[in-house]
Scaffold this active site. Structure first.
Site, mmCIF file in Angstrom:
data_model
loop_
_atom_site.group_PDB
_atom_site.id
_atom_site.type_symbol
_atom_site.label_atom_id
_atom_site.label_comp_id
_atom_site.label_asym_id
_atom_site.label_seq_id
_atom_site.Cartn_x
_atom_site.Cartn_y
_atom_site.Cartn_z
ATOM 1 N N LEU A 271 -5.631 8.640 -1.220
ATOM 2 C CA LEU A 271 -5.613 7.191 -1.071
ATOM 3 C C LEU A 271 -6.693 6.927 -0.024
ATOM 4 O O LEU A 271 -6.552 7.336 1.138
ATOM 5 C CB LEU A 271 -4.228 6.744 -0.573
ATOM 6 N N SER A 272 -7.783 6.296 -0.441
ATOM 7 C CA SER A 272 -8.915 6.118 0.475
ATOM 8 C C SER A 272 -8.491 5.307 1.691
ATOM 9 O O SER A 272 -7.570 4.478 1.610
ATOM 10 C CB SER A 272 -10.063 5.394 -0.228
ATOM 11 N N ALA A 273 -9.198 5.518 2.795
ATOM 12 C CA ALA A 273 -8.902 4.757 4.009
ATOM 13 C C ALA A 273 -9.091 3.263 3.739
ATOM 14 O O ALA A 273 -10.023 2.855 3.030
ATOM 15 C CB ALA A 273 -9.823 5.207 5.136
ATOM 16 N N ALA A 274 -8.203 2.456 4.319
ATOM 17 C CA ALA A 274 -8.270 1.008 4.113
ATOM 18 C C ALA A 274 -9.643 0.461 4.527
ATOM 19 O O ALA A 274 -10.192 -0.438 3.877
ATOM 20 C CB ALA A 274 -7.162 0.329 4.918
ATOM 21 N N ARG B 87 0.813 -1.214 0.000
ATOM 22 C CA ARG B 87 0.000 0.000 0.000
ATOM 23 C C ARG B 87 0.853 1.274 0.000
ATOM 24 O O ARG B 87 0.492 2.276 -0.600
ATOM 25 C CB ARG B 87 -0.858 -0.110 1.265
#
Ligand code: SAM
Length: 411
Positions: A79-82, A46
């Protein structure tokens, strides 16, 4: 600026550790539910998709990493939250061999999708922003996923060149559902989309059902806004300058001067006897029942001086009736660590609008708490009202959205 290729190689062991902890946290939170999704979060590196960000931030289960802001400082890419990525991948039920369109790029989620569809599948990722397209391509190549088709376009028109798709996964907040997304789906295809209805955003898994889409599942979420043709800005009605505003998502006539005057008038309090929990669902219920609805939002000053309740800090569901309005608040229940919901109301019709709100709180508690929730259906714009099911109808440019609350047994 660091590129994916100059990433500190010492970061890798620390990243592995953080990734393992992130997967455990996502399982614990219920975001990861299946082994294929766990596997992609365990294996995709990631940090290669946000090489300038601290590893701890990239691998925090619940934080997005902002990668671009507009001139006003508003986040327009991230980057969207996991956590939300995992929730949406589970909702999408991706299987090997599928063809997927991702709306909104960055690279990381496209890498997850690529692993989920495997070598027989295909992932197309479209972004409106040339900077994001360039960085997504670079990051995907560095991470070993350069088979993704990364396309520069406004997703309003989908990406016909690589259609049809088994899944369309949208990763920017959508106010409407452009026809291209359904038109480019396969027969059994599904759309997973952060969908804004009356100012409340939920990631909705939609299935095609004849001429319309029907929700299979929905969850609370937040996303950067859709840009381009499908952009839709909420109206901000000032009730006390910029300090207290009513955010309204639809084109409704409002008596702004009377509402602002009402805020300065004494408030009426009414309590419901209903315990305060499952707030996301409660808010969605309120938002899909009020004829005129907004989100009362206040900055710290008016909250600290007691003009507005703390519930307005992030926007609280508010019923509007002429020059009067009511919004929810809470108070502790003596001898417990729980709270009771209630209402603060202002204006000449304060009592009527407060009673209407409290009745909604009680109906939700009696008929819907802990049950199946709402069904969200999207019909093409132009569908006559007589052909729509019963429910709250919200008209958009391309769709007529109907939200209904079937009464089911407690689960
Ligand atoms: C939250 S980011 C995407 C995150 C990404 N999927 C990931 O891997 O985490 C949202 C993206 O949507 C893009 N976007 C916004 N409006 C768009 C539109 N109309 N068409 C295509 N992309 C759009 C933005 O440029 C932004 O890069």
């Amino acid at each position: 600026m660091t590129t994916a290729r100059d990433v500190d190689t010492n970061a890798a062991p620390r990243a592995d550790e953080l990734r393992t902890a992130m997967v455990a946290a996502l399982r614990e939170m219920g975001a990861i539910q299946t082994e294929p999704v766990a596997d992609v979060f365990r294996t995709v590196e990631r940090h290669l998709f946000a090489p300038d960000a601290p590893l701890e931030m990239v691998y925090a289960a619940n934080s997005a990493v902002v990668t671009k802001r507009d001139e006003a400082g508003l986040a327009i890419s991230s980057l969207s939250a996991a956590h939300i990525q995992a929730v949406m991948l589970e909702q999408a039920q991706i299987r090997p061999g599928m063809r997927v369109l991702e709306v909104g790029s960055g690279g990381c989620n496209a890498a997850y999708l690529t692993k989920l569809v495997g070598p027989a599948g295909q992932v197309t990722s479209v972004d409106i922003d040339p900077d994001i397209v360039a960085s997504a391509k670079a990051h995907l190549a560095a991470a070993g996923y350069d088979q993704v088709n990364v396309v520069l376009a406004d997703a309003e028109n989908g990406v016909p060149d690589h259609a049809p798709y088994d899944r369309v996964i949208v990763t920017a907040g959508a106010w409407d559902l452009p026809p291209a997304w359904s038109d480019q789906l396969n027969g059994g295809g599904q759309i997973v989309v952060p969908f804004r209805v009356r100012g409340l955003t939920r990631t909705v898994a939609f299935e095609r059902d004849g001429d319309h889409l029907t929700s299979r599942d929905y969850r609370l979420c937040g996303f950067v806004p859709m840009q381009g043709i499908g952009a839709h800005t909420e109206r901000r009605v000032p009730l006390d300058g910029d300090e207290v505003v009513l955010r309204v998502d639809e084109d409704k006539a409002l008596d702004v001067d009377s509402l602002a005057a009402a805020l300065r008038s004494p408030r009426l309090e009414l309590w419901s006897g209903v315990e305060f929990d499952q707030v996301d669902e409660l808010d969605f219920w309120i938002g899909t029942h009020a004829p005129v609805f907004g989100l009362l939002t206040a900055q710290d000053g008016p909250i600290e001086c007691g003009l507005v309740a703390p519930s307005a800090k992030r926007g609280v569901p508010t019923l509007v009736r002429g020059g009067s309005f009511a919004y929810r608040t809470k108070r502790p229940i003596d001898g417990t660590d729980t709270f009771e919901t209630g209402v603060y109301a202002h204006g000449p019709d304060a009592r009527a609008v407060a009673e209407e709100y409290v009745e909604l709180l009680r109906r939700w508690d009696r008929d819907h708490r802990g049950r199946r929730g709402a069904v969200i259906e999207a019909y093409p714009a132009g569908t006559p009202s007589t052909a729509l099911p019963q429910g709250c109808v919200v008209d958009k440019k391309h769709t007529r959205v109907v939200i209904s609350w079937p009464r089911t047994q407690a689960s």
